[in-house]
Design a protein around this motif. Structure first.
Motif, PDB file in Angstrom:
ATOM      1  N   LYS A   1     -56.726 -29.882 -77.394  1.00  0.00           N
ATOM      2  CA  LYS A   1     -57.220 -29.287 -78.631  1.00  0.00           C
ATOM      3  C   LYS A   1     -56.577 -29.953 -79.850  1.00  0.00           C
ATOM      4  O   LYS A   1     -57.250 -30.289 -80.818  1.00  0.00           O
ATOM      5  N   GLN A   2     -55.262 -30.174 -79.785  1.00  0.00           N
ATOM      6  CA  GLN A   2     -54.546 -30.827 -80.881  1.00  0.00           C
ATOM      7  C   GLN A   2     -55.015 -32.272 -81.049  1.00  0.00           C
ATOM      8  O   GLN A   2     -55.174 -32.755 -82.166  1.00  0.00           O
ATOM      9  N   PHE A   3     -55.238 -32.949 -79.934  1.00  0.00           N
ATOM     10  CA  PHE A   3     -55.703 -34.329 -79.967  1.00  0.00           C
ATOM     11  C   PHE A   3     -57.073 -34.419 -80.634  1.00  0.00           C
ATOM     12  O   PHE A   3     -57.308 -35.285 -81.486  1.00  0.00           O
ATOM     13  N   MET A   4     -57.970 -33.515 -80.263  1.00  0.00           N
ATOM     14  CA  MET A   4     -59.324 -33.519 -80.823  1.00  0.00           C
ATOM     15  C   MET A   4     -59.286 -33.222 -82.326  1.00  0.00           C
ATOM     16  O   MET A   4     -60.000 -33.852 -83.104  1.00  0.00           O
ATOM     17  N   LEU A   5     -58.443 -32.300 -82.732  1.00  0.00           N
ATOM     18  CA  LEU A   5     -58.308 -31.973 -84.150  1.00  0.00           C
ATOM     19  C   LEU A   5     -57.764 -33.168 -84.913  1.00  0.00           C
ATOM     20  O   LEU A   5     -58.225 -33.479 -86.014  1.00  0.00           O
ATOM     21  N   ARG A   6     -56.785 -33.843 -84.324  1.00  0.00           N
ATOM     22  CA  ARG A   6     -56.205 -35.030 -84.956  1.00  0.00           C
ATOM     23  C   ARG A   6     -57.275 -36.103 -85.147  1.00  0.00           C
ATOM     24  O   ARG A   6     -57.333 -36.757 -86.194  1.00  0.00           O
ATOM     25  N   GLN A   7     -58.141 -36.261 -84.154  1.00  0.00           N
ATOM     26  CA  GLN A   7     -59.225 -37.242 -84.254  1.00  0.00           C
ATOM     27  C   GLN A   7     -60.175 -36.883 -85.391  1.00  0.00           C
ATOM     28  O   GLN A   7     -60.641 -37.760 -86.114  1.00  0.00           O
ATOM     29  N   GLU A   8     -60.462 -35.594 -85.555  1.00  0.00           N
ATOM     30  CA  GLU A   8     -61.333 -35.153 -86.647  1.00  0.00           C
ATOM     31  C   GLU A   8     -60.705 -35.463 -88.006  1.00  0.00           C
ATOM     32  O   GLU A   8     -61.389 -35.897 -88.934  1.00  0.00           O
TER      33      GLU A   8
ATOM     34  N   ASP B   1     -53.097 -35.629-100.477  1.00  0.00           N
ATOM     35  CA  ASP B   1     -53.483 -34.417 -99.756  1.00  0.00           C
ATOM     36  C   ASP B   1     -53.219 -34.533 -98.256  1.00  0.00           C
ATOM     37  O   ASP B   1     -52.721 -33.590 -97.631  1.00  0.00           O
ATOM     38  N   PHE B   2     -53.533 -35.676 -97.686  1.00  0.00           N
ATOM     39  CA  PHE B   2     -53.321 -35.848 -96.248  1.00  0.00           C
ATOM     40  C   PHE B   2     -51.823 -35.885 -95.929  1.00  0.00           C
ATOM     41  O   PHE B   2     -51.377 -35.304 -94.944  1.00  0.00           O
TER      42      PHE B   2
ATOM     43  N   ARG C   1     -49.532 -33.305 -93.569  1.00  0.00           N
ATOM     44  CA  ARG C   1     -49.288 -34.091 -92.360  1.00  0.00           C
ATOM     45  C   ARG C   1     -48.623 -33.298 -91.236  1.00  0.00           C
ATOM     46  O   ARG C   1     -48.959 -33.452 -90.066  1.00  0.00           O
ATOM     47  N   ASN C   2     -47.706 -32.417 -91.578  1.00  0.00           N
ATOM     48  CA  ASN C   2     -46.966 -31.677 -90.553  1.00  0.00           C
ATOM     49  C   ASN C   2     -47.531 -30.292 -90.289  1.00  0.00           C
ATOM     50  O   ASN C   2     -46.870 -29.472 -89.652  1.00  0.00           O
TER      51      ASN C   2
ATOM     52  N   ASP D   1     -50.689 -25.312 -87.656  1.00  0.00           N
ATOM     53  CA  ASP D   1     -51.560 -24.160 -87.439  1.00  0.00           C
ATOM     54  C   ASP D   1     -53.011 -24.624 -87.333  1.00  0.00           C
ATOM     55  O   ASP D   1     -53.564 -25.194 -88.276  1.00  0.00           O
ATOM     56  N   GLU D   2     -53.612 -24.366 -86.186  1.00  0.00           N
ATOM     57  CA  GLU D   2     -54.969 -24.840 -85.920  1.00  0.00           C
ATOM     58  C   GLU D   2     -55.976 -24.292 -86.932  1.00  0.00           C
ATOM     59  O   GLU D   2     -56.841 -25.029 -87.421  1.00  0.00           O
ATOM     60  N   VAL D   3     -55.861 -23.024 -87.278  1.00  0.00           N
ATOM     61  CA  VAL D   3     -56.790 -22.417 -88.229  1.00  0.00           C
ATOM     62  C   VAL D   3     -56.632 -23.068 -89.606  1.00  0.00           C
ATOM     63  O   VAL D   3     -57.627 -23.382 -90.275  1.00  0.00           O
ATOM     64  N   ALA D   4     -55.400 -23.295 -90.027  1.00  0.00           N
ATOM     65  CA  ALA D   4     -55.146 -23.934 -91.315  1.00  0.00           C
ATOM     66  C   ALA D   4     -55.712 -25.357 -91.334  1.00  0.00           C
ATOM     67  O   ALA D   4     -56.307 -25.780 -92.332  1.00  0.00           O
ATOM     68  N   ILE D   5     -55.553 -26.074 -90.248  1.00  0.00           N
ATOM     69  CA  ILE D   5     -56.075 -27.445 -90.163  1.00  0.00           C
ATOM     70  C   ILE D   5     -57.594 -27.433 -90.267  1.00  0.00           C
ATOM     71  O   ILE D   5     -58.192 -28.242 -90.977  1.00  0.00           O
ATOM     72  N   LYS D   6     -58.234 -26.495 -89.578  1.00  0.00           N
ATOM     73  CA  LYS D   6     -59.700 -26.406 -89.634  1.00  0.00           C
ATOM     74  C   LYS D   6     -60.170 -26.070 -91.044  1.00  0.00           C
ATOM     75  O   LYS D   6     -61.186 -26.598 -91.512  1.00  0.00           O
ATOM     76  N   MET D   7     -59.426 -25.204 -91.738  1.00  0.00           N
ATOM     77  CA  MET D   7     -59.786 -24.881 -93.123  1.00  0.00           C
ATOM     78  C   MET D   7     -59.619 -26.090 -94.030  1.00  0.00           C
ATOM     79  O   MET D   7     -60.453 -26.352 -94.903  1.00  0.00           O
ATOM     80  N   LEU D   8     -58.547 -26.850 -93.822  1.00  0.00           N
ATOM     81  CA  LEU D   8     -58.324 -28.064 -94.606  1.00  0.00           C
ATOM     82  C   LEU D   8     -59.425 -29.092 -94.341  1.00  0.00           C
ATOM     83  O   LEU D   8     -59.894 -29.769 -95.264  1.00  0.00           O
ATOM     84  N   LEU D   9     -59.835 -29.213 -93.083  1.00  0.00           N
ATOM     85  CA  LEU D   9     -60.925 -30.126 -92.737  1.00  0.00           C
ATOM     86  C   LEU D   9     -62.214 -29.720 -93.444  1.00  0.00           C
ATOM     87  O   LEU D   9     -62.930 -30.566 -93.978  1.00  0.00           O
ATOM     88  N   GLN D  10     -62.478 -28.420 -93.441  1.00  0.00           N
ATOM     89  CA  GLN D  10     -63.689 -27.925 -94.092  1.00  0.00           C
ATOM     90  C   GLN D  10     -63.665 -28.243 -95.588  1.00  0.00           C
ATOM     91  O   GLN D  10     -64.657 -28.711 -96.151  1.00  0.00           O
ATOM     92  N   GLY D  11     -62.527 -28.024 -96.227  1.00  0.00           N
ATOM     93  CA  GLY D  11     -62.397 -28.348 -97.647  1.00  0.00           C
ATOM     94  C   GLY D  11     -62.530 -29.839 -97.900  1.00  0.00           C
ATOM     95  O   GLY D  11     -63.154 -30.260 -98.879  1.00  0.00           O
ATOM     96  N   GLY D  12     -61.954 -30.639 -97.019  1.00  0.00           N
ATOM     97  CA  GLY D  12     -62.049 -32.091 -97.145  1.00  0.00           C
ATOM     98  C   GLY D  12     -63.473 -32.587 -96.991  1.00  0.00           C
ATOM     99  O   GLY D  12     -63.922 -33.469 -97.734  1.00  0.00           O
TER     100      GLY D  12
END
Length: 93
Positions: A12-19, A50-51, A55-56, A59-70
């Motif tokens: 899951k972390q790997f896939m998020l990192r790829q996104e 921003d990235f 970088r560190n 939190d998966e939910v926070a990362i998904k929200m950041l991706l959505q904003g990006g």
């Protein structure tokens, strides 16, 4: 010295990192289309900042929200470029 992380990422972390990396590359490609060099540099600095700031984030939910904003910001940039007469779509990637 190896660049591999000391702790392996879960799938899951790997896939998020790829996104995240995909979004970063897409933003970078889109900024190439900005005709004004000063604006292009500012946009790249904004994206890099921003990235790096997030970088560190673990939190998966926070990362998904950041991706959505990006993605929303990327879409706005692409729309602005299209309205100005610069093609911003990169082959539907």
């Amino acid at each position: 010295m190896s660049k591999l992380p000391k702790v392996a990422l879960s799938l899951k972390q790997f896939m998020l990192r790829q996104e995240v990396l995909k979004l970063y590359r897409e933003i970078w490609r889109t900024t190439r289309l900005v005709p004004d060099q000063h604006s292009r540099r500012e946009l790249r600095e904004w994206a890099r900042h921003d990235f790096q700031t997030n970088r560190n984030q673990n939190d998966e939910v926070a990362i998904k929200m950041l991706l959505q904003g990006g993605r929303r910001s990327l879409t706005e940039l692409q729309t602005s470029l299209e309205l100005s007469g610069t093609s911003a779509k990169s082959g539907g990637k």
